[in-house]
Write a protein that holds these residues in place. Sequence first.
Motif, mmCIF file in Angstrom:
data_model
loop_
_atom_site.group_PDB
_atom_site.id
_atom_site.type_symbol
_atom_site.label_atom_id
_atom_site.label_comp_id
_atom_site.label_asym_id
_atom_site.label_seq_id
_atom_site.Cartn_x
_atom_site.Cartn_y
_atom_site.Cartn_z
ATOM 1 N N GLN A 1 0.892 -0.933 -0.088
ATOM 2 C CA GLN A 1 -0.033 0.011 0.067
ATOM 3 C C GLN A 1 0.904 1.341 0.075
ATOM 4 O O GLN A 1 1.933 1.402 0.458
ATOM 5 N N MET A 2 0.532 1.996 -1.023
ATOM 6 C CA MET A 2 1.537 3.348 -1.135
ATOM 7 C C MET A 2 0.696 4.649 -0.655
ATOM 8 O O MET A 2 -0.533 4.652 -1.166
ATOM 9 N N GLU A 3 1.281 5.594 -0.439
ATOM 10 C CA GLU A 3 0.572 6.788 -0.129
ATOM 11 C C GLU A 3 0.274 7.361 -1.645
ATOM 12 O O GLU A 3 1.146 7.349 -2.467
ATOM 13 N N THR A 4 -0.843 8.099 -1.813
ATOM 14 C CA THR A 4 -1.234 8.799 -3.140
ATOM 15 C C THR A 4 -0.520 10.055 -3.011
ATOM 16 O O THR A 4 0.048 10.415 -1.828
ATOM 17 N N THR A 5 -0.121 10.696 -4.165
ATOM 18 C CA THR A 5 0.358 12.322 -4.068
ATOM 19 C C THR A 5 -0.134 13.148 -3.264
ATOM 20 O O THR A 5 0.616 13.659 -2.250
ATOM 21 N N ASN B 1 -0.656 16.118 1.952
ATOM 22 C CA ASN B 1 -1.101 16.622 3.087
ATOM 23 C C ASN B 1 -0.222 16.993 4.274
ATOM 24 O O ASN B 1 -0.860 17.730 5.155
ATOM 25 N N ASN B 2 0.906 16.303 4.239
ATOM 26 C CA ASN B 2 1.701 16.553 5.617
ATOM 27 C C ASN B 2 2.081 17.896 5.436
ATOM 28 O O ASN B 2 2.802 18.324 6.727
ATOM 29 N N PHE B 3 2.305 18.514 4.391
ATOM 30 C CA PHE B 3 2.926 19.934 4.394
ATOM 31 C C PHE B 3 1.912 20.871 4.274
ATOM 32 O O PHE B 3 2.272 22.106 4.298
ATOM 33 N N MET B 4 0.611 20.476 4.338
ATOM 34 C CA MET B 4 -0.301 21.725 4.178
ATOM 35 C C MET B 4 -0.420 22.704 5.309
ATOM 36 O O MET B 4 -0.520 23.846 4.825
ATOM 37 N N PRO B 5 0.239 22.538 6.630
ATOM 38 C CA PRO B 5 0.148 23.640 7.380
ATOM 39 C C PRO B 5 1.302 24.713 6.897
ATOM 40 O O PRO B 5 1.148 26.029 7.544
ATOM 41 N N TYR B 6 2.156 24.436 6.074
ATOM 42 C CA TYR B 6 3.305 25.148 5.812
ATOM 43 C C TYR B 6 2.898 26.128 4.817
ATOM 44 O O TYR B 6 3.563 27.137 4.171
ATOM 45 N N PHE B 7 1.458 26.050 4.099
ATOM 46 C CA PHE B 7 1.010 26.954 2.975
ATOM 47 C C PHE B 7 -0.343 27.650 3.336
ATOM 48 O O PHE B 7 -0.870 27.187 3.959
ATOM 49 N N THR B 8 -0.227 28.755 2.562
ATOM 50 C CA THR B 8 -1.522 29.655 2.920
ATOM 51 C C THR B 8 -2.810 28.727 1.970
ATOM 52 O O THR B 8 -2.413 28.110 1.218
ATOM 53 N N PRO B 9 -4.065 29.159 2.475
ATOM 54 C CA PRO B 9 -5.137 28.411 1.677
ATOM 55 C C PRO B 9 -4.956 28.771 0.053
ATOM 56 O O PRO B 9 -5.318 27.920 -0.581
ATOM 57 N N PHE B 10 -4.502 30.016 -0.177
ATOM 58 C CA PHE B 10 -4.523 30.291 -1.577
ATOM 59 C C PHE B 10 -3.567 29.323 -2.406
ATOM 60 O O PHE B 10 -3.630 28.892 -3.430
ATOM 61 N N GLU B 11 -2.258 29.097 -1.793
ATOM 62 C CA GLU B 11 -1.441 28.496 -2.306
ATOM 63 C C GLU B 11 -1.856 26.955 -2.435
ATOM 64 O O GLU B 11 -1.643 26.284 -3.448
ATOM 65 N N LEU C 1 2.805 17.878 -7.661
ATOM 66 C CA LEU C 1 4.089 17.742 -7.245
ATOM 67 C C LEU C 1 4.929 19.245 -7.665
ATOM 68 O O LEU C 1 5.758 19.814 -7.034
ATOM 69 N N THR C 2 5.007 19.250 -8.856
ATOM 70 C CA THR C 2 5.923 20.470 -9.464
ATOM 71 C C THR C 2 5.268 21.782 -8.764
ATOM 72 O O THR C 2 6.138 22.596 -8.423
ATOM 73 N N GLU C 3 3.983 21.977 -8.750
ATOM 74 C CA GLU C 3 3.207 23.047 -8.325
ATOM 75 C C GLU C 3 3.805 23.360 -6.555
ATOM 76 O O GLU C 3 4.344 24.273 -6.029
ATOM 77 N N PHE C 4 4.033 22.077 -6.012
ATOM 78 C CA PHE C 4 4.328 22.053 -4.555
ATOM 79 C C PHE C 4 5.675 22.596 -4.500
ATOM 80 O O PHE C 4 6.028 23.278 -3.537
ATOM 81 N N TYR C 5 6.581 21.609 -5.393
ATOM 82 C CA TYR C 5 7.908 22.132 -5.324
ATOM 83 C C TYR C 5 8.325 23.440 -5.533
ATOM 84 O O TYR C 5 9.245 24.278 -4.982
#
Length: 238
Positions: free
Chosen positions: A91-95, A100-110, A124-128
């Motif tokens: 069983q693998m994590e989806t993207t 979701n582990n990083f959501m607290p580091y971004f604003t709702p807009f981002e 992933l590219t947008e996140f990076y």
Amino acid sequence: MDHGRLAMEAVRRWLVDISAWNPSEHRFQSLLSLLPPQQQPQVTRFVKLEDRKRALVSRLLQYSLLTHVFRIPFHKIIILHTTQGKPYLPQMETTLQYLNNFMPYFTPFEWDNIVHAGPSNNMLTEFYRYWCLKEAYVKAIGAGLGFGLNRLEFHHNNWTDIYLCIDGIRSDNWRFFIFELENNHLACVAKGHPKEAIESYQVTLTMDSFDEEEYLHAVEFPEPGFISLVVDQLVIQS
């Protein structure tokens, strides 16, 4: 999210012709070393070279496909086998689960821009890109990641004309540049006035005051691209 569409996008059909492939012993061992240690005996157990080649390429094909589709490095791939020897993935994590582990580091807009960027690779590219910008800023001011990355919100026009809002207030003192490098890597450059660095970093600077003309010239000066080097080029021969 349309999981059926994402699944279809992950479909790959590769054929590898090994009929004319005659690797040297060194090359064979080098490729074999890419596999996890527990997989290597499944290749070397064969006596005939042709059988060993098939076993090696069969396993390299599996690992290469997973790396290509999911961007997982070889050494992080886990392939299990049924009692009949059929390979399968645990069983693998989806993207999205990973992000979701990083959501607290971004604003709702981002965050909205990230999760609605499209297929997994686009997300992933947008996140990076956002992460790279945030990291470039906190490094430029001499702070660590404990600065509070969700205080920073980046806006852009197709990833040009990037500007920063800090605690919801636009800052026009910074310029940001994103560079797309080889192998899907990104690099970001943040340019701003030294007076905005944290105090412990400012005291290390030999020059922290400029007249307005000098400052604007420096911050608006076009950014050169990156030059790719190999390790040996870092050693200057006398």
